[in-house]
Design an enzyme around this catalytic site. Structure first.
Site, PDB file in Angstrom:
ATOM      1  CB  CYS A 113      53.765  24.139  11.923  1.00 24.61           C
ATOM      2  SG  CYS A 113      52.977  24.522  10.355  1.00 24.61           S
ATOM      3  CG  HIS A 156      58.678  24.533   8.560  1.00 28.87           C
ATOM      4  ND1 HIS A 156      58.530  23.926   9.794  1.00 28.87           N
ATOM      5  CD2 HIS A 156      57.448  25.007   8.234  1.00 28.87           C
ATOM      6  CE1 HIS A 156      57.259  24.027  10.174  1.00 28.87           C
ATOM      7  NE2 HIS A 156      56.585  24.689   9.248  1.00 28.87           N
ATOM      8  CD  GLU A 157      57.334  28.513   6.098  1.00 30.31           C
ATOM      9  OE1 GLU A 157      56.221  28.488   5.553  1.00 30.31           O
ATOM     10  OE2 GLU A 157      57.477  28.332   7.318  1.00 30.31           O
TER      11      GLU A 157
HETATM   12 CO    CO Z   1      54.634  25.435   9.047  1.00 28.21          CO
END
Ligand code: CO
Length: 186
Positions: A113, A156-157
């Site tokens: 990330c 994830h977003e």
């Molecule tokens: Co991220």
């Protein structure tokens, strides 16, 4: 254009907040935000420019990662073959996962990330397939079915919009343990 100095890092409370819904038509400010977030991904995926601007390459960037607590994220998953169409490219606004497979999927390499500077090894189990509903920058509603890598990236977003970071999902005792039928995605 956003640079690494503009990316909020783990520890910044904005990354742990639930982001606010976005209303339409988009304000000039929100349109600019959408454009700049996608621009970051495009530039970061160009090896020369990535190096030149000292970026970390990314396939997704959520508004809280540039300090804006709004439900908006840019996603750019490139084609596996050179010069092919991206597997997914859009700015997803007010995204909702409307259905998901029981089967899990996880990246063999684990996840990273832009907001997390350290490596956190381990599998991040997610749904292998999802149906995603979102609005684009014009306010048009899309409903798309995604599987494997693009599905993982979007989850994830969307987590970022709910104040969740990828390592929250890693099993603390057995980071590389995954349910038996998990689809391993490389
Ligand atoms: Co991220």
């Amino acid at each position: 254009m956003y640079l690494m100095k503009d990316i909020t890092r783990d520890g910044n409370p904005v990354l742990r907040k639930r982001a606010a819904e976005v209303s339409f038509p988009l304000s000039d400010e929100d349109q600019q935000l959408a454009k700049e977030m996608m621009k970051y991904l495009e530039v970061s995926q160009d090896p020369e420019l990535c190096e030149k601007y000292k970026l970390r390459a990314g396939v997704g960037l959520a508004a809280p990662q540039v300090g804006v607590s709004k439900q908006m994220a840019a996603v750019l998953v490139p084609s596996p073959d050179e010069d092919g169409e991206p597997l997914f490219k859009d700015v997803i606004i007010n995204p909702v996962i409307v259905s998901e497979s029981v089967q899990y999927g996880a990246l063999t390499e684990g996840e990273g990330c832009l907001s997390v500077d350290k490596d956190v090894p381990g599998y991040v189990p997610r749904h292998d397939r999802i149906t995603l509903r979102y609005q684009d920058v014009n306010g048009k509603t899309h409903k798309v079915r995604l599987k494997h890598y693009p599905a993982i990236v979007c989850q994830h977003e969307i987590d970022h919009l709910h104040g969740v970071l990828f390592y929250d999902h890693i099993n603390k005792e057995n980071p590389f343990e995954a349910p038996a039928d998990t689809v391993m995605i490389s």
